[in-house]
Scaffold this motif. Structure first.
Motif, mmCIF file in Angstrom:
data_model
loop_
_atom_site.group_PDB
_atom_site.id
_atom_site.type_symbol
_atom_site.label_atom_id
_atom_site.label_comp_id
_atom_site.label_asym_id
_atom_site.label_seq_id
_atom_site.Cartn_x
_atom_site.Cartn_y
_atom_site.Cartn_z
ATOM 1 N N GLY A 123 0.847 -1.199 0.000
ATOM 2 C CA GLY A 123 0.000 0.000 0.000
ATOM 3 C C GLY A 123 0.873 1.236 0.000
ATOM 4 N N GLU A 124 0.381 2.301 -0.642
ATOM 5 C CA GLU A 124 1.221 3.509 -0.743
ATOM 6 C C GLU A 124 1.474 4.167 0.615
ATOM 7 N N GLU A 125 0.452 4.186 1.484
ATOM 8 C CA GLU A 125 0.572 5.015 2.699
ATOM 9 C C GLU A 125 1.009 4.205 3.912
ATOM 10 N N ASP A 184 16.266 9.376 -12.593
ATOM 11 C CA ASP A 184 16.386 8.329 -11.577
ATOM 12 C C ASP A 184 15.049 7.979 -10.904
ATOM 13 N N TYR A 185 13.929 8.553 -11.358
ATOM 14 C CA TYR A 185 12.635 8.247 -10.708
ATOM 15 C C TYR A 185 12.195 6.818 -11.041
ATOM 16 N N GLN A 186 11.817 6.068 -10.011
ATOM 17 C CA GLN A 186 11.276 4.719 -10.249
ATOM 18 C C GLN A 186 9.771 4.758 -10.046
ATOM 19 N N LEU A 233 0.845 8.478 -22.674
ATOM 20 C CA LEU A 233 2.300 8.642 -22.607
ATOM 21 C C LEU A 233 2.697 9.194 -21.252
ATOM 22 N N ARG A 234 3.693 8.579 -20.635
ATOM 23 C CA ARG A 234 4.248 9.062 -19.367
ATOM 24 C C ARG A 234 5.770 9.024 -19.522
ATOM 25 N N LEU A 235 6.283 10.022 -20.220
ATOM 26 C CA LEU A 235 7.718 10.041 -20.497
ATOM 27 C C LEU A 235 8.432 10.642 -19.286
ATOM 28 N N LEU A 288 -1.896 -1.416 -3.800
ATOM 29 C CA LEU A 288 -3.011 -0.523 -3.443
ATOM 30 C C LEU A 288 -2.593 0.943 -3.476
ATOM 31 N N ASP A 289 -3.285 1.722 -4.306
ATOM 32 C CA ASP A 289 -3.139 3.176 -4.278
ATOM 33 C C ASP A 289 -4.491 3.738 -3.838
ATOM 34 N N PRO A 290 -4.615 4.118 -2.547
ATOM 35 C CA PRO A 290 -5.936 4.483 -2.027
ATOM 36 C C PRO A 290 -6.514 5.730 -2.689
ATOM 37 N N ILE A 291 -5.649 6.709 -2.980
ATOM 38 C CA ILE A 291 -6.042 7.799 -3.890
ATOM 39 C C ILE A 291 -4.864 8.022 -4.820
ATOM 40 N N ASP A 292 -5.072 7.704 -6.085
ATOM 41 C CA ASP A 292 -4.056 8.018 -7.082
ATOM 42 C C ASP A 292 -4.461 9.350 -7.701
ATOM 43 N N GLY A 293 -3.469 10.246 -7.830
ATOM 44 C CA GLY A 293 -3.802 11.594 -8.299
ATOM 45 C C GLY A 293 -4.284 12.446 -7.133
ATOM 46 N N THR A 294 -3.569 12.361 -6.005
ATOM 47 C CA THR A 294 -3.997 13.137 -4.826
ATOM 48 C C THR A 294 -4.107 14.629 -5.169
ATOM 49 N N LYS A 295 -3.220 15.096 -6.041
ATOM 50 C CA LYS A 295 -3.290 16.525 -6.411
ATOM 51 C C LYS A 295 -4.576 16.824 -7.182
ATOM 52 N N TRP A 316 1.934 0.519 -7.359
ATOM 53 C CA TRP A 316 0.520 0.852 -7.121
ATOM 54 C C TRP A 316 0.009 1.919 -8.096
ATOM 55 N N ASP A 317 0.933 2.647 -8.747
ATOM 56 C CA ASP A 317 0.502 3.647 -9.735
ATOM 57 C C ASP A 317 0.145 3.015 -11.077
ATOM 58 N N HIS A 318 0.416 1.705 -11.249
ATOM 59 C CA HIS A 318 0.264 1.121 -12.593
ATOM 60 C C HIS A 318 -0.372 -0.268 -12.656
ATOM 61 N N ALA A 372 3.185 18.631 -14.489
ATOM 62 C CA ALA A 372 4.368 18.659 -15.352
ATOM 63 C C ALA A 372 5.552 17.937 -14.709
ATOM 64 N N ALA A 373 5.546 17.807 -13.381
ATOM 65 C CA ALA A 373 6.672 17.141 -12.707
ATOM 66 C C ALA A 373 6.619 15.624 -12.852
ATOM 67 N N HIS A 374 5.462 15.087 -13.276
ATOM 68 C CA HIS A 374 5.320 13.627 -13.332
ATOM 69 C C HIS A 374 5.557 13.056 -14.724
ATOM 70 N N SER A 375 5.402 13.877 -15.744
ATOM 71 C CA SER A 375 5.676 13.369 -17.095
ATOM 72 C C SER A 375 6.055 14.538 -18.005
ATOM 73 N N ASP A 383 -5.425 13.699 -14.224
ATOM 74 C CA ASP A 383 -4.604 13.128 -13.168
ATOM 75 C C ASP A 383 -4.945 11.647 -13.032
ATOM 76 N N SER A 384 -3.991 10.894 -12.500
ATOM 77 C CA SER A 384 -4.250 9.520 -12.015
ATOM 78 C C SER A 384 -4.389 8.456 -13.107
ATOM 79 N N GLN A 385 -4.725 7.223 -12.642
ATOM 80 C CA GLN A 385 -4.942 6.108 -13.575
ATOM 81 C C GLN A 385 -6.245 6.262 -14.356
ATOM 82 N N ALA A 386 -6.955 7.366 -14.147
ATOM 83 C CA ALA A 386 -8.087 7.683 -15.034
ATOM 84 C C ALA A 386 -7.607 7.711 -16.486
ATOM 85 N N LYS A 387 -6.312 7.913 -16.690
ATOM 86 C CA LYS A 387 -5.774 7.891 -18.070
ATOM 87 C C LYS A 387 -5.861 6.471 -18.654
ATOM 88 N N TYR A 388 -5.428 5.466 -17.864
ATOM 89 C CA TYR A 388 -5.559 4.080 -18.330
ATOM 90 C C TYR A 388 -7.044 3.770 -18.587
HETATM 91 N N1 LIG Z 1 8.677 12.552 -10.557
HETATM 92 C C1 LIG Z 1 7.638 11.738 -10.746
HETATM 93 N N2 LIG Z 1 7.515 11.083 -11.933
HETATM 94 C C2 LIG Z 1 6.476 10.272 -12.162
HETATM 95 N N3 LIG Z 1 5.476 10.064 -11.266
HETATM 96 C C3 LIG Z 1 5.537 10.692 -10.071
HETATM 97 C C4 LIG Z 1 6.608 11.563 -9.747
HETATM 98 N N4 LIG Z 1 6.391 12.053 -8.507
HETATM 99 C C5 LIG Z 1 5.227 11.481 -8.065
HETATM 100 N N5 LIG Z 1 4.728 10.665 -9.004
HETATM 101 C C6 LIG Z 1 3.531 9.826 -8.957
HETATM 102 O O1 LIG Z 1 2.557 10.348 -9.845
HETATM 103 C C7 LIG Z 1 1.303 9.906 -9.361
HETATM 104 C C8 LIG Z 1 0.199 10.706 -9.981
HETATM 105 O O2 LIG Z 1 0.259 10.490 -11.345
HETATM 106 P P1 LIG Z 1 -0.412 11.476 -12.385
HETATM 107 O O3 LIG Z 1 0.526 12.622 -12.575
HETATM 108 O O4 LIG Z 1 -0.532 10.609 -13.588
HETATM 109 O O5 LIG Z 1 -1.716 11.886 -11.798
HETATM 110 C C9 LIG Z 1 1.423 10.100 -7.880
HETATM 111 O O6 LIG Z 1 0.508 9.225 -7.271
HETATM 112 P P2 LIG Z 1 -0.308 9.727 -5.958
HETATM 113 O O7 LIG Z 1 -1.165 10.851 -6.380
HETATM 114 O O8 LIG Z 1 -1.026 8.478 -5.619
HETATM 115 O O9 LIG Z 1 0.732 10.087 -4.939
HETATM 116 C C10 LIG Z 1 2.890 9.743 -7.593
HETATM 117 O O10 LIG Z 1 3.060 8.429 -7.108
#
Ligand SMILES: Nc1ncnc2c1ncn2[C@@H]1O[C@H](COP(=O)(O)O)[C@@H](OP(=O)(O)O)[C@H]1O
Ligand SMILES: [Mg+2]
Ligand SMILES: [Mg+2]
Ligand SMILES: [Mg+2]
Length: 408
Positions: free
Chosen positions: A123-125, A343-345, A336-338, A188-195, A349-351, A294-297, A319-324
């Motif tokens: 689980g994420e949290e 070094d980010y892994q 696309l999630r480039l 488990l990602d209880p809320i994906d796309g918290t932002k 739970w995000d996928h 923009a920080a995630h892709s 935001d989130s796996q709503a894209k899938y």
């Molecule tokens: N630098 C980064 N690159 C890619 N994904 C990141 C990231 N920093 C955080 N995330 C992940 O991006 C997820 C949201 O994806 P998206 O941008 O597609 O909405 C976050 O999930 P949470 O919101 O569950 O923490 C988090 O795990």
């Protein structure tokens, strides 16, 4: 003359009757067995051990529990949003975590523990910050303790209400599995796309079952996606409306058995319908789905790939796996999630749930090199970089363009 082989003698008649009655008995048994196999999902609910028999192992019970657990957790996230219960803490990586994230994790882990006590959970949290912040813990408990499904029987299947505030914290911490290549592991990602959740935009409650490194089951609740597969989504303004029945979808998939969706609010299993990706004859007509953050892709790189493929339609940004989910039901074609940071892994739970949903809807999901996502490496997708998902027929072309743009 009476012949010993005469067929209508009393003896041969009774032999014939015996053969006939055996034939009828065998046919009845075969018919009953085939009916049982066809309805194994229902049987497996009545007889939980039945679904664990290798010959009929098709994860129907897992799908059923995952759907219910996600549905119940979505009731909590919606309550948090509409009550404006805005308690938020910042994690070490500066990302936000809300009352909704903690509460949804507690409810889903409780349901998994009740039904599959020997399974592991990634689980994420985790609850350490809540043990320090008593007010936040009390607020989560206030909301979580009253969440229940309308159907009392289904709620009982998930374990009923959480037992106490203290045990809620312990339950949250049971998502601490290290993951890995062996055994049954729920991601488990209880809320994906918290932002997105905080903005009133798209978010998703996501649960996947990984068995020996391979995703077998996925369930995703998206309370703010339109029920109508063809509705346009404005990610920037969000779509949340209290009590709305026009928003809210529950997606699920089982390996080899297809992908389905049903309305989140009123849905029962019977209302599930199969979903599939849209056929795209000419790649220039495809529509991209990409993230909002923009920080995630890398959005510049995404745009360069689109232009190389001749795609001119604006991207759907969610935001989130709503894209899938969106591409799996044909509301967009390519996700696309480039990578932004080398070094980010990516986290499993995000996928996990999105990966199986798209593959079961007729798509392919790989990293930027065209390799399948590898869920056997622990809590992260340590051997993959980025994500590319599209209909199978387009994937080679999309990967080719990604390699050109990223100079791979
Ligand atoms: N630098 C980064 N690159 C890619 N994904 C990141 C990231 N920093 C955080 N995330 C992940 O991006 C997820 C949201 O994806 P998206 O941008 O597609 O909405 C976050 O999930 P949470 O919101 O569950 O923490 C988090 O795990
Ligand atoms: Mg997070
Ligand atoms: Mg996430
Ligand atoms: Mg999350």
């Amino acid at each position: 003359m009476i012949s010993s082989t005469k067929t209508d003698s009393p003896r041969s008649r009774s032999n014939w009757l015996r053969v006939l009655s055996r034939f009828v008995l065998c046919s009845t048994l075969i018919l009953a067995l085939s009916v049982a196999l066809k309805t194994r999902s229902r049987l497996s609910l009545l007889l939980p051990s039945f679904s664990h028999h290798p010959a009929v192992m098709s994860y129907q019970q897992e799908r059923y529990i995952a759907e219910l657990a996600v549905q119940r957790a979505c009731l909590l996230t919606q309550k948090v949003f509409f009550e404006k219960a805005k308690g938020t803490v910042s994690k070490d990586d500066k990302s936000p975590v809300t009352i909704g994230d903690f509460g949804a994790q507690a409810l889903i882990i409780q349901a998994i523990r009740k039904n599959f006590p020997n399974d592991e959970i990634v689980g994420e949290e985790e609850a350490s910050s809540l043990r320090q912040d008593k007010d936040l813990s009390a607020e989560i408990w206030r909301i979580a303790k009253d969440i229940k499904l309308d159907d009392a029987e289904s709620d009982k299947v998930l374990g009923g209400p959480l037992p106490s505030e203290e045990s809620m914290l312990d339950i949250i911490d049971q998502g601490n599995s290290a993951g890995g290549p062996k055994g049954r592991i729920w991601a488990l990602d209880p809320i994906d796309g918290t932002k997105g959740f905080l903005r009133g935009g798209q978010y998703a409650v996501c649960l996947g079952l990984i068995v020996d490194g391979d995703v077998k089951v996925g369930a995703i609740g998206t309370p703010n996606l339109p029920v109508d597969d063809n509705a346009t989504i404005d990610a920037s303004t969000g779509t949340q409306q209290e009590g709305s029945s026009t928003n809210g979808i529950l997606f699920s998939a089982v390996l080899g058995e297809g992908a389905t969706s049903r309305p989140l609010s009123t849905g029962t299993l019977a209302q599930s319908k199969p979903i599939s990706m849209r056929p795209v004859a000419n790649i220039a007509d495809a529509v991209f789905c990409e993230g909002v953050e923009a920080a995630h892709s890398a959005q510049g790189d995404n745009a360069a790939v689109a232009s190389l493929l001749g795609i001119t339609a604006p991207s759907v940004r969610l935001d989130s796996q709503a894209k899938y989910c969106s591409i799996a039901r044909g509301a967009g074609d390519i996700y696309l999630r480039l990578p932004v940071k080398k070094d980010y892994q990516e986290k499993i739970w995000d996928h996990a749930a999105g990966d199986i949903l798209v593959r079961e809807a007729g798509g392919q999901v790989t990293d930027i090199y065209g390799n399948r996502l590898d869920f056997s490496k622990g809590r992260t997708l340590a051997v993959n970089k980025g994500v590319v998902a599209s209909p199978k027929a387009l994937q080679d072309q999309v990967i080719g363009a990604v390699k050109t743009v990223l100079k791979l």
